[in-house]
Design a protein around this motif. Structure first.
Motif, PDB file in Angstrom:
ATOM      1  N   GLY A 157      -7.668 -14.902  -9.517  1.00 45.29           N
ATOM      2  CA  GLY A 157      -6.605 -14.073  -9.294  1.00 45.29           C
ATOM      3  C   GLY A 157      -6.863 -12.707  -9.692  1.00 45.29           C
ATOM      4  N   GLY A 158      -7.759 -12.300 -10.671  1.00 49.05           N
ATOM      5  CA  GLY A 158      -8.132 -10.908 -10.538  1.00 49.05           C
ATOM      6  C   GLY A 158      -8.857 -10.383  -9.490  1.00 49.05           C
ATOM      7  N   TYR A 159      -9.617 -11.499  -8.902  1.00 46.16           N
ATOM      8  CA  TYR A 159     -10.146 -10.793  -7.730  1.00 46.16           C
ATOM      9  C   TYR A 159      -9.211 -10.602  -6.495  1.00 46.16           C
ATOM     10  N   VAL A 160      -8.205 -11.594  -6.610  1.00 46.45           N
ATOM     11  CA  VAL A 160      -7.067 -11.164  -5.299  1.00 46.45           C
ATOM     12  C   VAL A 160      -6.503  -9.923  -5.792  1.00 46.45           C
ATOM     13  N   SER A 161      -6.318  -9.410  -7.088  1.00 45.78           N
ATOM     14  CA  SER A 161      -5.857  -8.282  -7.361  1.00 45.78           C
ATOM     15  C   SER A 161      -6.325  -7.291  -7.121  1.00 45.78           C
ATOM     16  N   LEU A 162      -7.821  -7.281  -7.368  1.00 48.48           N
ATOM     17  CA  LEU A 162      -8.701  -6.166  -7.075  1.00 48.48           C
ATOM     18  C   LEU A 162      -8.953  -5.970  -5.358  1.00 48.48           C
ATOM     19  N   TYR A 163      -8.901  -6.750  -4.689  1.00 46.72           N
ATOM     20  CA  TYR A 163      -9.067  -6.861  -3.431  1.00 46.72           C
ATOM     21  C   TYR A 163      -7.918  -6.427  -2.828  1.00 46.72           C
ATOM     22  N   ALA A 164      -6.639  -6.662  -3.179  1.00 45.12           N
ATOM     23  CA  ALA A 164      -5.458  -6.595  -2.731  1.00 45.12           C
ATOM     24  C   ALA A 164      -5.140  -4.900  -2.854  1.00 45.12           C
ATOM     25  N   GLY A 165      -5.564  -4.490  -4.334  1.00 44.48           N
ATOM     26  CA  GLY A 165      -5.688  -2.709  -4.104  1.00 44.48           C
ATOM     27  C   GLY A 165      -6.565  -2.289  -3.294  1.00 44.48           C
ATOM     28  N   ALA A 166      -7.812  -2.813  -3.064  1.00 48.91           N
ATOM     29  CA  ALA A 166      -8.829  -2.106  -2.298  1.00 48.91           C
ATOM     30  C   ALA A 166      -8.286  -2.127  -0.850  1.00 48.91           C
ATOM     31  N   LYS A 167      -7.654  -3.247  -0.344  1.00 57.24           N
ATOM     32  CA  LYS A 167      -7.377  -3.257   1.165  1.00 57.24           C
ATOM     33  C   LYS A 167      -6.081  -2.655   1.218  1.00 57.24           C
ATOM     34  N   ALA A 168      -5.290  -2.681   0.645  1.00 59.11           N
ATOM     35  CA  ALA A 168      -3.656  -2.422   0.870  1.00 59.11           C
ATOM     36  C   ALA A 168      -3.116  -1.461  -0.357  1.00 59.11           C
ATOM     37  N   PRO A 169      -3.806  -0.479  -0.677  1.00 55.12           N
ATOM     38  CA  PRO A 169      -3.219   0.441  -1.619  1.00 55.12           C
ATOM     39  C   PRO A 169      -1.868   1.071  -1.543  1.00 55.12           C
ATOM     40  N   GLU A 170      -1.655   1.193  -0.197  1.00 60.56           N
ATOM     41  CA  GLU A 170      -0.252   1.620  -0.112  1.00 60.56           C
ATOM     42  C   GLU A 170       0.811   0.724  -0.615  1.00 60.56           C
ATOM     43  N   ARG A 171       0.694  -0.313  -0.526  1.00 60.94           N
ATOM     44  CA  ARG A 171       1.621  -1.546  -0.802  1.00 60.94           C
ATOM     45  C   ARG A 171       1.721  -1.822  -2.514  1.00 60.94           C
ATOM     46  N   PRO A 225      11.579  -4.896  -9.082  1.00 65.13           N
ATOM     47  CA  PRO A 225      10.360  -4.874  -8.775  1.00 65.13           C
ATOM     48  C   PRO A 225       9.701  -6.232  -8.847  1.00 65.13           C
ATOM     49  N   LEU A 226       8.734  -6.203  -8.002  1.00 69.24           N
ATOM     50  CA  LEU A 226       7.778  -7.461  -8.017  1.00 69.24           C
ATOM     51  C   LEU A 226       6.450  -7.441  -8.638  1.00 69.24           C
ATOM     52  N   ILE A 227       6.212  -8.341  -9.303  1.00 69.35           N
ATOM     53  CA  ILE A 227       4.923  -8.621  -9.623  1.00 69.35           C
ATOM     54  C   ILE A 227       4.331  -9.992  -8.987  1.00 69.35           C
ATOM     55  N   LEU A 228       3.362  -9.728  -8.073  1.00 68.05           N
ATOM     56  CA  LEU A 228       2.528 -10.626  -7.721  1.00 68.05           C
ATOM     57  C   LEU A 228       1.528 -11.267  -8.443  1.00 68.05           C
ATOM     58  N   MET A 229       1.461 -12.486  -8.760  1.00 69.68           N
ATOM     59  CA  MET A 229       0.734 -13.278  -9.902  1.00 69.68           C
ATOM     60  C   MET A 229       0.053 -14.402  -9.340  1.00 69.68           C
ATOM     61  N   PRO A 230      -1.318 -14.207  -8.543  1.00 69.83           N
ATOM     62  CA  PRO A 230      -2.075 -15.131  -7.957  1.00 69.83           C
ATOM     63  C   PRO A 230      -2.758 -16.096  -9.087  1.00 69.83           C
ATOM     64  N   HIS A 231      -2.977 -17.290  -8.806  1.00 67.39           N
ATOM     65  CA  HIS A 231      -3.517 -18.003 -10.132  1.00 67.39           C
ATOM     66  C   HIS A 231      -5.068 -17.951  -9.827  1.00 67.39           C
ATOM     67  N   GLY A 232      -5.866 -18.552 -10.972  1.00 63.26           N
ATOM     68  CA  GLY A 232      -7.099 -18.494 -10.896  1.00 63.26           C
ATOM     69  C   GLY A 232      -7.787 -19.762 -10.054  1.00 63.26           C
ATOM     70  N   GLY A 233      -8.889 -19.598 -10.078  1.00 65.87           N
ATOM     71  CA  GLY A 233      -9.595 -21.012  -9.703  1.00 65.87           C
ATOM     72  C   GLY A 233     -10.850 -20.783  -8.814  1.00 65.87           C
ATOM     73  N   PRO A 234     -10.679 -20.454  -7.657  1.00 64.78           N
ATOM     74  CA  PRO A 234      -9.321 -20.752  -6.803  1.00 64.78           C
ATOM     75  C   PRO A 234      -8.684 -22.090  -6.789  1.00 64.78           C
ATOM     76  N   GLU A 235      -9.448 -23.144  -7.086  1.00 62.71           N
ATOM     77  CA  GLU A 235      -8.989 -24.547  -6.895  1.00 62.71           C
ATOM     78  C   GLU A 235      -8.144 -24.944  -7.903  1.00 62.71           C
TER      79      GLU A 235
END
Length: 201
Positions: A133-147, A45-55
């Protein structure tokens, strides 16, 4: 000279390695993969872990969350998307105004590259992040819930318009901090439609 965490012997840690991919527009990107320590049948299984910042950026070094997840049997992917720091000012500026757009595509394209490479189970993916990274997570779930099977956001922004208005009220319209967020995220009045469309809420 010494060890910060003497209980974590080298043999207990997973070896992190660089992973390269290209985004959908052909832009070359890189990040890091930490493999699962526990071997099991099939793809991990994969955990995608985008960093904060974004810079900000991830580096090829010890990362406590990645190692903790790897110890539990997960592959961990830390992408450095456009807008990340540490690659020069032009690279960082490529992320301005791209919250939920190109920067998000970079992350999702990295996940797809991992799936295409056969390294991870496409049906068992979670996204975990803090701050940006939390924003990326929330938006990923909102835009691609099937993934994604799960979404974890720690201090992630969910409403870009409200966030910008709060920053303006707190810091003042002429403050360097607010002016930076105007460049990074966008103007909540002039670009309201875009900010609403790219808000996970």
């Amino acid at each position: 000279l010494g060890a910060q965490r003497p209980a974590l012997k080298p043999e207990r840690l997973a070896p992190t390695a660089r992973f390269d991919w290209k985004s959908r527009d052909g832009f070359a990107l890189s990040g890091y993969l930490t493999p699962p320590q526990a071997s099991a049948a099939g793809k991990p299984p994969l955990i995608l872990m985008p960093h904060g910042g974004p810079e900000a950026r991830d580096n090829l070094q010890f990362q406590s969350w990645a190692q903790a997840f790897a110890a539990r049997g997960y592959m961990v992917f830390q992408p450095n998307f456009r807008g990340s720091g540490g690659f020069g000012t032009k690279f960082a500026a490529l992320g301005y105004g791209q919250w939920g757009l190109r920067m998000q595509d970079d992350v999702m394209d990295g996940v797809q590259a991992l799936i295409d490479s056969g390294k991870v189970d496409p049906d068992r993916i979670c996204v975990v992040g803090a701050s940006y990274g939390g924003y990326v997570s929330l938006y990923a779930g909102a835009k691609a819930p099937e993934r994604f099977k799960c979404v974890v956001s720690f201090a992630g922004v969910s409403d870009l318009v409200a966030s910008q208005k709060w920053e303006r009220t707190r810091r003042g319209v002429d403050s360097p901090v607010y002016q930076y967020w105007l460049r990074s995220i966008g103007d909540p009045e002039k670009e309201r439609e875009k900010l609403v469309a790219t808000s996970p809420i």
